[in-house]
Design an enzyme around this catalytic site. Structure first.
Site, short mmCIF file in Angstrom:
data_model
loop_
_atom_site.label_atom_id
_atom_site.label_comp_id
_atom_site.label_asym_id
_atom_site.label_seq_id
_atom_site.Cartn_x
_atom_site.Cartn_y
_atom_site.Cartn_z
N TYR A 152 -10.62 10.30 -5.96
CA TYR A 152 -9.75 9.93 -5.63
C TYR A 152 -8.12 10.22 -5.74
O TYR A 152 -7.68 10.14 -5.04
CB TYR A 152 -9.11 9.06 -7.41
CG TYR A 152 -7.39 8.79 -7.79
CD1 TYR A 152 -6.73 7.25 -6.51
CD2 TYR A 152 -6.69 9.22 -8.93
CE1 TYR A 152 -5.78 7.10 -7.34
CE2 TYR A 152 -5.59 8.98 -8.69
CZ TYR A 152 -5.68 7.47 -8.35
OH TYR A 152 -3.43 7.23 -8.27
N ARG A 159 -2.68 10.27 1.28
CA ARG A 159 -1.81 9.83 0.91
C ARG A 159 -0.52 9.81 1.09
O ARG A 159 -0.16 9.79 1.39
CB ARG A 159 -1.71 8.65 0.12
CG ARG A 159 -1.04 7.05 0.00
CD ARG A 159 -1.62 6.43 -1.37
NE ARG A 159 -1.94 7.48 -2.37
CZ ARG A 159 -1.80 6.46 -3.88
NH1 ARG A 159 -1.50 4.90 -3.45
NH2 ARG A 159 -1.99 6.93 -4.78
N TYR A 212 3.20 13.34 -11.26
CA TYR A 212 2.25 13.75 -12.87
C TYR A 212 2.30 14.84 -12.60
O TYR A 212 1.97 15.76 -11.19
CB TYR A 212 0.90 12.95 -12.38
CG TYR A 212 0.98 11.33 -12.44
CD1 TYR A 212 1.59 11.23 -13.88
CD2 TYR A 212 -0.20 10.56 -12.45
CE1 TYR A 212 1.45 9.70 -14.18
CE2 TYR A 212 -0.53 9.14 -12.86
CZ TYR A 212 0.56 8.83 -13.73
OH TYR A 212 0.36 7.22 -13.79
N GLU A 337 -7.58 -1.60 -16.30
CA GLU A 337 -6.12 -0.97 -16.05
C GLU A 337 -6.42 -3.44 -15.36
O GLU A 337 -7.11 -3.98 -15.64
CB GLU A 337 -6.45 -1.11 -14.31
CG GLU A 337 -5.15 -1.14 -13.68
CD GLU A 337 -5.38 -0.12 -12.65
OE1 GLU A 337 -6.37 1.01 -12.47
OE2 GLU A 337 -5.22 -0.27 -11.42
C1 LIG Z 1 -3.80 2.84 -13.30
C2 LIG Z 1 -2.79 3.93 -12.49
O1 LIG Z 1 -2.82 4.11 -11.40
C3 LIG Z 1 -3.49 3.88 -10.41
C4 LIG Z 1 -3.59 3.75 -9.00
C5 LIG Z 1 -3.03 3.60 -8.29
C6 LIG Z 1 -2.79 4.42 -6.81
O2 LIG Z 1 -3.36 5.99 -6.40
O3 LIG Z 1 -2.20 3.52 -6.06
C7 LIG Z 1 -2.31 2.39 -8.24
C8 LIG Z 1 -1.76 2.06 -9.74
C9 LIG Z 1 -3.09 2.25 -10.28
O4 LIG Z 1 -3.77 1.00 -9.48
C10 LIG Z 1 -2.30 4.48 -13.07
O5 LIG Z 1 -1.65 6.16 -13.03
O6 LIG Z 1 -1.57 5.13 -14.33
#
Ligand SMILES: C=C(O[C@@H]1C=C(C(=O)O)C=C[C@H]1O)C(=O)O
Length: 343
Positions: A152, A159, A212, A337
């Protein structure tokens, strides 16, 4: 079947979506509308194709024995579809749905950057320059890549680089989902619009993901908590709610407790879609949790599915389309989620 499903035209958004399951016929829900694209949350992760003049995304999101779900995106306008290399897309003149798959590789960031940039270039060329919503379905999302970096985080680097090099040319970071898939590789699909002016919202309970701290990876995730699309002629506003989890500020809350994570996630969504939050962004209107539709609930562990279903059932409208998936979430301590659409 409800009034929403039979689709009285005056109350139907120009762009809409519903779920179909095996044995159901999408024509029962189309009510004269055209298909802009389909996304099968099924058993195989395969490159998207054009099927009957619309993209078909095929993501591995359901295990053997679990029922696949197809998300059907519809429009009230004629649809034209095409290909650009391995990108497939369709447009109704206002909305663009585009998809591409990144096959399994040791390190993803360069390929992710490249694929995102090609998608942005396609948007630019076709004149759909405002992003509405993106989905990133990532195999082995919390596993290590060939360098030992979490997949990730590796994905987020590519990205973020693509968004950086296109900032100023295409609209800002939209609502998104970055969630686990059951096969290696990454399936990406996104929605963009041409003349609509989407507004990207944050959640007062959460740090914007693009801010973040570095503890969560070398480049932060590029997305907003929700994207609002104001009505065109005769339409109604639609709020695309990003994948939302049990995070307050930037901290995971209630590690190890799926039921409490689910409750906190629902509270996060409630705050995000509320009139208070829209007002905070200078916008009118707002929604309640019971307005959420096209809901996807992702649960990491099969053993938690029942508790999560029990927690969610009373929160959503009885007629809402809701699908549950057992997949990994983007942090190893996140167990649940939820995403959806308010309209
Ligand atoms: C759950 C989280 O992130 C996840 C990751 C995401 C992404 O990287 O596009 C978008 C929303 C969620 O699916 C979060 O950071 O709160």
């Amino acid at each position: 079947m409800t009034a929403t499903h039979t689709g009285a035209p005056a109350r139907t958004a120009a762009l809409d979506c519903f779920f179909v399951r095996p044995g159901e016929d999408e024509r029962d829900r189309l009510a004269g509308r055209r298909v802009l694209g389909r996304v099968t949350y099924g058993h195989t992760g395969r490159p998207p194709v054009l099927l009957g003049g619309a993209p078909l995304v095929r993501a591995a999101m359901t295990g053997a024995g679990a029922e696949r779900v197809t998300e059907v995106w519809t429009t009230d306008r004629p649809v034209r579809s095409g290909r650009d290399g391995d990108l497939v897309y369709a447009t109704d003149g206002e909305h663009l749905l585009c998809s591409v798959r990144v096959e399994e590789r040791g390190v993803y960031r360069e390929q992710v950057r490249e694929v995102y940039e090609r998608a942005f270039a396609l948007m630019w060329r076709l004149g759909h320059r405002e992003l509405l919503r993106m989905w990133n379905l990532v195999g082995d999302i919390t596993g290590p890549n060939a360098e030992g970096m979490e997949v990730y985080r590796d994905f987020c680097v590519g990205r973020a680089q693509a968004f950086e090099s296109w900032s100023g040319r295409i609209g800002g970071m939209p609502a998104a989902t970055g969630i686990g898939a059951l096969r290696p590789g990454i399936d990406l699909y996104f929605l963009a619009c041409r003349s609509g002016r989407p507004r990207h919202l944050e959640n007062p309970r959460q740090t914007p993901a693009h801010r973040y701290p570095a503890a969560y990876g070398p480049r932060p995730p590029s997305f907003a908590r929700a994207t609002l699309l104001e009505p065109g002629s005769g339409g109604r506003p639609v709020l695309y709610v990003s994948g939302t989890a049990s995070i307050l500020g930037d901290d995971t809350v209630h590690p190890g407790d799926a039921d409490r994570q689910c409750a906190l996630t629902l509270a996060n969504i409630e705050a995000l879609v509320s009139p208070d939050n829209l007002r905070r962004h200078g916008l009118a209107g707002g929604w309640a949790l019971s307005d959420l539709d096209c809901v996807k609930v992702y649960v990491r562990d099969a053993g938690d599915l029942q508790a999560v279903r029990a927690r969610c059932a009373p929160a959503f409208r009885a007629t809402a389309d809701v699908a549950y998936f057992q997949v990994d979430v983007c942090r190893s301590d996140l167990l649940v989620e939820i995403e959806g659409i308010c309209r």
